[in-house]
Design a protein around this motif. Structure first.
Motif, PDB file in Angstrom:
ATOM      1  N   PHE A 192      61.527  23.727  29.991  1.00 36.83           N
ATOM      2  CA  PHE A 192      60.837  23.046  30.733  1.00 36.83           C
ATOM      3  C   PHE A 192      59.343  22.655  29.313  1.00 36.83           C
ATOM      4  O   PHE A 192      58.438  21.701  29.467  1.00 36.83           O
ATOM      5  CB  PHE A 192      59.508  23.830  30.637  1.00 36.83           C
ATOM      6  CG  PHE A 192      58.122  25.642  30.428  1.00 36.83           C
ATOM      7  CD1 PHE A 192      57.372  25.483  29.958  1.00 36.83           C
ATOM      8  CD2 PHE A 192      59.524  26.548  30.108  1.00 36.83           C
ATOM      9  CE1 PHE A 192      57.633  26.062  29.020  1.00 36.83           C
ATOM     10  CE2 PHE A 192      59.115  27.369  29.418  1.00 36.83           C
ATOM     11  CZ  PHE A 192      57.874  27.387  28.950  1.00 36.83           C
ATOM     12  N   LYS A 193      59.663  23.304  28.252  1.00 36.49           N
ATOM     13  CA  LYS A 193      59.200  22.790  26.889  1.00 36.49           C
ATOM     14  C   LYS A 193      59.980  21.553  26.375  1.00 36.49           C
ATOM     15  O   LYS A 193      59.193  20.448  25.492  1.00 36.49           O
ATOM     16  CB  LYS A 193      59.799  23.501  25.807  1.00 36.49           C
ATOM     17  CG  LYS A 193      58.965  25.129  25.832  1.00 36.49           C
ATOM     18  CD  LYS A 193      59.582  25.924  24.236  1.00 36.49           C
ATOM     19  CE  LYS A 193      58.761  27.482  24.805  1.00 36.49           C
ATOM     20  NZ  LYS A 193      59.198  28.054  23.799  1.00 36.49           N
ATOM     21  N   VAL A 194      61.413  20.968  27.346  1.00 36.12           N
ATOM     22  CA  VAL A 194      60.908  19.604  26.608  1.00 36.12           C
ATOM     23  C   VAL A 194      60.918  18.040  27.830  1.00 36.12           C
ATOM     24  O   VAL A 194      61.401  17.475  27.902  1.00 36.12           O
ATOM     25  CB  VAL A 194      62.845  20.095  26.502  1.00 36.12           C
ATOM     26  CG1 VAL A 194      63.075  20.314  24.917  1.00 36.12           C
ATOM     27  CG2 VAL A 194      63.279  20.093  27.360  1.00 36.12           C
ATOM     28  N   TRP A 195      60.351  19.192  28.884  1.00 40.91           N
ATOM     29  CA  TRP A 195      60.448  17.884  29.960  1.00 40.91           C
ATOM     30  C   TRP A 195      59.389  17.007  29.559  1.00 40.91           C
ATOM     31  O   TRP A 195      59.364  15.916  30.318  1.00 40.91           O
ATOM     32  CB  TRP A 195      59.525  19.046  30.867  1.00 40.91           C
ATOM     33  CG  TRP A 195      60.516  20.272  31.978  1.00 40.91           C
ATOM     34  CD1 TRP A 195      61.966  19.991  31.969  1.00 40.91           C
ATOM     35  CD2 TRP A 195      59.867  20.378  32.814  1.00 40.91           C
ATOM     36  NE1 TRP A 195      62.167  21.003  32.377  1.00 40.91           N
ATOM     37  CE2 TRP A 195      61.074  21.090  33.513  1.00 40.91           C
ATOM     38  CE3 TRP A 195      58.352  21.264  33.600  1.00 40.91           C
ATOM     39  CZ2 TRP A 195      60.883  22.110  34.814  1.00 40.91           C
ATOM     40  CZ3 TRP A 195      58.782  21.904  34.693  1.00 40.91           C
ATOM     41  CH2 TRP A 195      59.597  22.359  35.208  1.00 40.91           C
ATOM     42  N   GLY A 196      58.513  16.389  28.872  1.00 42.82           N
ATOM     43  CA  GLY A 196      56.934  16.256  28.766  1.00 42.82           C
ATOM     44  C   GLY A 196      58.243  14.573  27.367  1.00 42.82           C
ATOM     45  O   GLY A 196      57.617  13.677  27.539  1.00 42.82           O
ATOM     46  N   SER A 197      58.343  15.441  26.792  1.00 36.99           N
ATOM     47  CA  SER A 197      59.738  14.224  25.563  1.00 36.99           C
ATOM     48  C   SER A 197      60.245  13.205  26.739  1.00 36.99           C
ATOM     49  O   SER A 197      60.727  12.271  26.228  1.00 36.99           O
ATOM     50  CB  SER A 197      60.108  15.502  24.795  1.00 36.99           C
ATOM     51  OG  SER A 197      60.900  16.190  25.041  1.00 36.99           O
ATOM     52  N   LEU A 198      61.334  14.561  27.522  1.00 37.72           N
ATOM     53  CA  LEU A 198      62.207  13.586  28.422  1.00 37.72           C
ATOM     54  C   LEU A 198      61.489  12.292  29.281  1.00 37.72           C
ATOM     55  O   LEU A 198      62.613  11.919  29.063  1.00 37.72           O
ATOM     56  CB  LEU A 198      63.028  14.691  29.124  1.00 37.72           C
ATOM     57  CG  LEU A 198      63.893  15.777  28.301  1.00 37.72           C
ATOM     58  CD1 LEU A 198      64.874  16.528  29.100  1.00 37.72           C
ATOM     59  CD2 LEU A 198      65.201  14.605  27.702  1.00 37.72           C
TER      60      LEU A 198
END
Length: 266
Positions: A192-198
């Motif tokens: 979930f920590k990389v959801w925004g960047s992806l």
């Protein structure tokens, strides 16, 4: 095959099904669109307790599935997400309408149960009618029929582009998730920590792809409206198809067909 690849495959297979050379595919798209709209309108107009008369409206999808050589089970599989949502409609009716309407043997059936079943069947029939239209008519021909009905061109263009390029968006999302999976082996799903960047990367890539597509459209003469090829002539078989279904729908709606069919078995 992951979910995104499966979704892309389903879209492509549905397009291939609509491009097949069958008698129902060769009908004029405006006629098929009018029949679908008429069927949906008449189906939803049945009273909420008139379940027996509503069941007779199943004749339209059954005939098209059989004569059009369209797989019913593939349709069920493709609509597996939509049909449960449709069946949820009216699920609370039995709690609010507890008046006993009919009795089958020793079982009392309340008005809430009847209205719930009626709403469910209405939703199922309308979803199947829409699916049969898409399975027998390409998106370009549907948009062509909508423009004949003078639907604003901006809405028709939006419908066409959303349907046509949703597979492009799914391909971009599949490419990003595959790249993430290669960089995080053994990890299930996306953290979930990389959801925004992806999501941001997919938005930027989609904007770049959209700009390229728009420039290509302008180079090919796009000026705010698509041209769907040569005009399709309405044949006498198309009008016969429309008249037969319109007469049958009206007869099933306003004549006691279900009572007469039931009296044959009593």
């Amino acid at each position: 095959m992951n979910k995104m690849k499966r979704a892309i495959y389903e879209i492509q297979s549905l397009d291939a099904l609509a491009n097949e050379n069958r008698w129902v595919n060769r009908l004029h798209p405006l006629v098929k669109l009018c029949v679908t709209i008429l069927y949906i309108g008449i189906t939803v107009s049945f009273p909420k307790y008139n379940l027996s008369s509503l069941l007779v409206m199943a004749v339209y999808p059954i005939i098209l599935f059989v004569t059009g050589d369209i797989s019913f089970w593939k349709g069920i599989r493709r609509l597996r997400v939509v049909l449960p949502l449709v069946c949820v409609v009216g699920i609370f009716n039995p709690f609010f309408d507890r008046e006993i309407m009919i009795q089958v043997g020793n079982v009392n059936i309340s008005g809430g149960v009847l209205s719930m079943l009626t709403l469910m069947i209405k939703g199922i029939f309308t979803v199947f009618a829409s699916y049969l239209l898409i399975a027998t008519t390409t998106i370009e021909k549907i948009c062509y029929a909508l423009r004949i009905l003078h639907l604003p061109k901006i809405f028709v263009t939006q419908i066409l582009l959303i349907y046509r390029y949703i597979s492009v968006l799914l391909s971009e999302a599949n490419r990003i998730t595959q790249a993430y999976a290669l960089r995080a082996p053994g990890q299930k799903g996306i953290h979930f920590k990389v959801w925004g960047s992806l999501v941001g990367q997919m938005l930027l890539r989609s904007m770049d792809r959209a700009e390229d597509i728009y420039e290509g459209m302008c180079l090919r003469g796009y000026q705010g409206e698509f041209y769907y090829g040569s005009k399709i002539k309405v044949r006498w078989t198309d009008m016969l198809y429309l008249c037969i279904w319109a007469t049958l729908f009206l007869a099933l709606r306003f004549l006691p067909v279900s009572e007469r069919i039931g009296s044959m078995f009593v």
